[in-house]
Design a protein around this motif. Structure first.
Motif, PDB file in Angstrom:
ATOM      1  N   SER A 121      46.272 -35.511  72.198  1.00  0.00           N
ATOM      2  CA  SER A 121      45.622 -34.464  71.405  1.00  0.00           C
ATOM      3  C   SER A 121      45.645 -33.126  72.132  1.00  0.00           C
ATOM      4  O   SER A 121      45.490 -33.057  73.349  1.00  0.00           O
ATOM      5  N   THR A 122      45.824 -32.049  71.373  1.00  0.00           N
ATOM      6  CA  THR A 122      45.815 -30.715  71.988  1.00  0.00           C
ATOM      7  C   THR A 122      44.423 -30.335  72.475  1.00  0.00           C
ATOM      8  O   THR A 122      44.280 -29.458  73.314  1.00  0.00           O
ATOM      9  N   GLY A 123      43.400 -30.984  71.952  1.00  0.00           N
ATOM     10  CA  GLY A 123      42.045 -30.762  72.450  1.00  0.00           C
ATOM     11  C   GLY A 123      41.937 -31.171  73.912  1.00  0.00           C
ATOM     12  O   GLY A 123      41.258 -30.531  74.709  1.00  0.00           O
ATOM     13  N   TYR A 124      42.637 -32.253  74.271  1.00  0.00           N
ATOM     14  CA  TYR A 124      42.643 -32.686  75.663  1.00  0.00           C
ATOM     15  C   TYR A 124      43.359 -31.674  76.551  1.00  0.00           C
ATOM     16  O   TYR A 124      42.971 -31.447  77.684  1.00  0.00           O
ATOM     17  N   LEU A 125      44.405 -31.068  76.009  1.00  0.00           N
ATOM     18  CA  LEU A 125      45.114 -30.026  76.751  1.00  0.00           C
ATOM     19  C   LEU A 125      44.187 -28.846  77.022  1.00  0.00           C
ATOM     20  O   LEU A 125      44.151 -28.318  78.131  1.00  0.00           O
ATOM     21  N   ALA A 126      43.428 -28.437  76.017  1.00  0.00           N
ATOM     22  CA  ALA A 126      42.500 -27.317  76.196  1.00  0.00           C
ATOM     23  C   ALA A 126      41.455 -27.642  77.257  1.00  0.00           C
ATOM     24  O   ALA A 126      41.134 -26.796  78.105  1.00  0.00           O
ATOM     25  N   ILE A 127      40.949 -28.874  77.221  1.00  0.00           N
ATOM     26  CA  ILE A 127      39.961 -29.284  78.221  1.00  0.00           C
ATOM     27  C   ILE A 127      40.577 -29.259  79.613  1.00  0.00           C
ATOM     28  O   ILE A 127      39.968 -28.768  80.568  1.00  0.00           O
ATOM     29  N   MET A 128      41.796 -29.768  79.734  1.00  0.00           N
ATOM     30  CA  MET A 128      42.456 -29.804  81.034  1.00  0.00           C
ATOM     31  C   MET A 128      42.677 -28.389  81.571  1.00  0.00           C
ATOM     32  O   MET A 128      42.423 -28.119  82.752  1.00  0.00           O
ATOM     33  N   LEU A 129      43.114 -27.474  80.723  1.00  0.00           N
ATOM     34  CA  LEU A 129      43.341 -26.102  81.171  1.00  0.00           C
ATOM     35  C   LEU A 129      42.031 -25.418  81.549  1.00  0.00           C
ATOM     36  O   LEU A 129      41.982 -24.647  82.518  1.00  0.00           O
ATOM     37  N   LYS A 130      40.954 -25.699  80.810  1.00  0.00           N
ATOM     38  CA  LYS A 130      39.647 -25.143  81.174  1.00  0.00           C
ATOM     39  C   LYS A 130      39.216 -25.647  82.543  1.00  0.00           C
ATOM     40  O   LYS A 130      38.728 -24.875  83.373  1.00  0.00           O
ATOM     41  N   VAL A 131      39.383 -26.944  82.770  1.00  0.00           N
ATOM     42  CA  VAL A 131      38.977 -27.538  84.052  1.00  0.00           C
ATOM     43  C   VAL A 131      39.790 -26.948  85.197  1.00  0.00           C
ATOM     44  O   VAL A 131      39.237 -26.609  86.252  1.00  0.00           O
ATOM     45  N   ILE A 132      41.091 -26.779  84.998  1.00  0.00           N
ATOM     46  CA  ILE A 132      41.935 -26.186  86.045  1.00  0.00           C
ATOM     47  C   ILE A 132      41.492 -24.752  86.324  1.00  0.00           C
ATOM     48  O   ILE A 132      41.369 -24.337  87.479  1.00  0.00           O
ATOM     49  N   GLY A 133      41.224 -23.976  85.273  1.00  0.00           N
ATOM     50  CA  GLY A 133      40.765 -22.603  85.459  1.00  0.00           C
ATOM     51  C   GLY A 133      39.439 -22.537  86.194  1.00  0.00           C
ATOM     52  O   GLY A 133      39.251 -21.710  87.096  1.00  0.00           O
ATOM     53  N   ILE A 134      38.506 -23.423  85.827  1.00  0.00           N
ATOM     54  CA  ILE A 134      37.209 -23.448  86.509  1.00  0.00           C
ATOM     55  C   ILE A 134      37.397 -23.783  87.984  1.00  0.00           C
ATOM     56  O   ILE A 134      36.781 -23.159  88.859  1.00  0.00           O
ATOM     57  N   CYS A 135      38.246 -24.753  88.269  1.00  0.00           N
ATOM     58  CA  CYS A 135      38.488 -25.143  89.673  1.00  0.00           C
ATOM     59  C   CYS A 135      39.072 -23.990  90.478  1.00  0.00           C
ATOM     60  O   CYS A 135      38.632 -23.725  91.607  1.00  0.00           O
ATOM     61  N   LEU A 136      40.053 -23.311  89.917  1.00  0.00           N
ATOM     62  CA  LEU A 136      40.680 -22.210  90.643  1.00  0.00           C
ATOM     63  C   LEU A 136      39.709 -21.056  90.883  1.00  0.00           C
ATOM     64  O   LEU A 136      39.644 -20.513  91.997  1.00  0.00           O
ATOM     65  N   LEU A 137      38.958 -20.690  89.851  1.00  0.00           N
ATOM     66  CA  LEU A 137      37.995 -19.594  90.010  1.00  0.00           C
ATOM     67  C   LEU A 137      36.863 -19.966  90.962  1.00  0.00           C
ATOM     68  O   LEU A 137      36.401 -19.132  91.749  1.00  0.00           O
ATOM     69  N   THR A 138      36.434 -21.213  90.916  1.00  0.00           N
ATOM     70  CA  THR A 138      35.386 -21.666  91.832  1.00  0.00           C
ATOM     71  C   THR A 138      35.868 -21.606  93.273  1.00  0.00           C
ATOM     72  O   THR A 138      35.148 -21.144  94.160  1.00  0.00           O
ATOM     73  N   GLU A 139      37.085 -22.054  93.496  1.00  0.00           N
ATOM     74  CA  GLU A 139      37.641 -22.012  94.856  1.00  0.00           C
ATOM     75  C   GLU A 139      37.746 -20.575  95.352  1.00  0.00           C
ATOM     76  O   GLU A 139      37.404 -20.271  96.492  1.00  0.00           O
ATOM     77  N   PHE A 140      38.220 -19.690  94.494  1.00  0.00           N
ATOM     78  CA  PHE A 140      38.338 -18.273  94.858  1.00  0.00           C
ATOM     79  C   PHE A 140      36.975 -17.677  95.197  1.00  0.00           C
ATOM     80  O   PHE A 140      36.804 -17.009  96.218  1.00  0.00           O
ATOM     81  N   ALA A 141      35.983 -17.928  94.344  1.00  0.00           N
ATOM     82  CA  ALA A 141      34.652 -17.370  94.573  1.00  0.00           C
ATOM     83  C   ALA A 141      34.010 -17.958  95.824  1.00  0.00           C
ATOM     84  O   ALA A 141      33.388 -17.234  96.612  1.00  0.00           O
ATOM     85  N   ALA A 142      34.161 -19.269  96.032  1.00  0.00           N
ATOM     86  CA  ALA A 142      33.570 -19.902  97.219  1.00  0.00           C
ATOM     87  C   ALA A 142      34.214 -19.378  98.498  1.00  0.00           C
ATOM     88  O   ALA A 142      33.517 -19.110  99.494  1.00  0.00           O
ATOM     89  N   ASN A 143      35.521 -19.216  98.490  1.00  0.00           N
ATOM     90  CA  ASN A 143      36.189 -18.682  99.685  1.00  0.00           C
ATOM     91  C   ASN A 143      35.766 -17.241  99.957  1.00  0.00           C
ATOM     92  O   ASN A 143      35.610 -16.840 101.109  1.00  0.00           O
ATOM     93  N   THR A 144      35.591 -16.454  98.906  1.00  0.00           N
ATOM     94  CA  THR A 144      35.130 -15.080  99.085  1.00  0.00           C
ATOM     95  C   THR A 144      33.727 -15.056  99.683  1.00  0.00           C
ATOM     96  O   THR A 144      33.441 -14.257 100.580  1.00  0.00           O
ATOM     97  N   CYS A 145      32.868 -15.947  99.204  1.00  0.00           N
ATOM     98  CA  CYS A 145      31.502 -16.025  99.767  1.00  0.00           C
ATOM     99  C   CYS A 145      31.534 -16.446 101.231  1.00  0.00           C
ATOM    100  O   CYS A 145      30.792 -15.907 102.059  1.00  0.00           O
ATOM    101  N   ARG A 146      32.401 -17.408 101.571  1.00  0.00           N
ATOM    102  CA  ARG A 146      32.522 -17.823 102.976  1.00  0.00           C
ATOM    103  C   ARG A 146      33.023 -16.679 103.847  1.00  0.00           C
ATOM    104  O   ARG A 146      32.558 -16.487 104.965  1.00  0.00           O
TER     105      ARG A 146
END
Length: 186
Positions: A121-146
């Motif tokens: 289902s394309t709904g699963y694709l949307a969820i996967m892309l959201k999760v990847i985006g959240i992971c990347l942005l979280t890593e970026f923000a956490a590294n900036t805070c460190r």
């Protein structure tokens, strides 16, 4: 580089050299010059793909060199002006992120092709892309805070990212639970 390409260029060079010598000796210097120019154009046509690959490699090396240069500058500035060093680090990180953002469309297209072939289902694709985006942005923000010296804030950003990933994946958990319930009720 292909060995065949080297042999093709060498063959063209030999043929052009022989033709130019024959034309020069017969008093046709202008035609010899046109022959050598035509040979050059043919060789350039053969190696245009290799030149494009070379420029892509130089671009990738430039991105890496830019990151190393920014890191060295930030380390040099940190003892004297930590705010400026942090600003430089964040600016370099954003610049690098924007420079590789063009690759994201290729990744998304490849994932879409995989989903189309697999029938997921394309709904699963949307969820996967959201999760990847959240992971990347979280890593970026956490590294900036460190980098800013706030490890407690980095830990909170990481926790918030994990919660957002869990919330984004809830429809998947519900589908899995429904599937298991349906299998058990048979």
């Amino acid at each position: 580089m292909d060995v065949e390409l080297i042999f093709k260029i060498a063959a063209i060079g030999i043929i052009v050299a022989v033709l130019c010598q024959l034309l020069i000796r017969s008093g046709r210097e202008e035609q010899a010059m046109l022959t050598s120019l035509a040979g050059l154009i043919v060789v350039l046509g053969l190696i245009v793909v290799q030149i494009s690959s070379l420029f892509a490699t130089i671009k990738r090396l430039f991105v890496g060199a830019f990151a190393v240069t920014a890191a060295v500058l930030a380390l040099t500035l940190r003892p004297k002006n930590s705010e400026l060093a942090l600003l430089l680090t964040v600016a370099a990180a954003v610049t690098l992120l924007l420079s590789v953002l063009g690759s994201a469309s290729a990744v998304i297209e490849t994932v879409r092709q995989i989903v189309a072939v697999s029938g997921v289902s394309t709904g699963y694709l949307a969820i996967m892309l959201k999760v990847i985006g959240i992971c990347l942005l979280t890593e970026f923000a956490a590294n900036t805070c460190r980098d800013a010296g706030s490890s407690a804030l980095a830990a909170n950003v990481t926790l918030a990212g994990k919660l957002l990933v869990t919330a984004a994946a809830l429809p998947l958990y519900a589908d899995i639970l429904n599937l298991v319930t349906a299998m058990l009720s048979r």
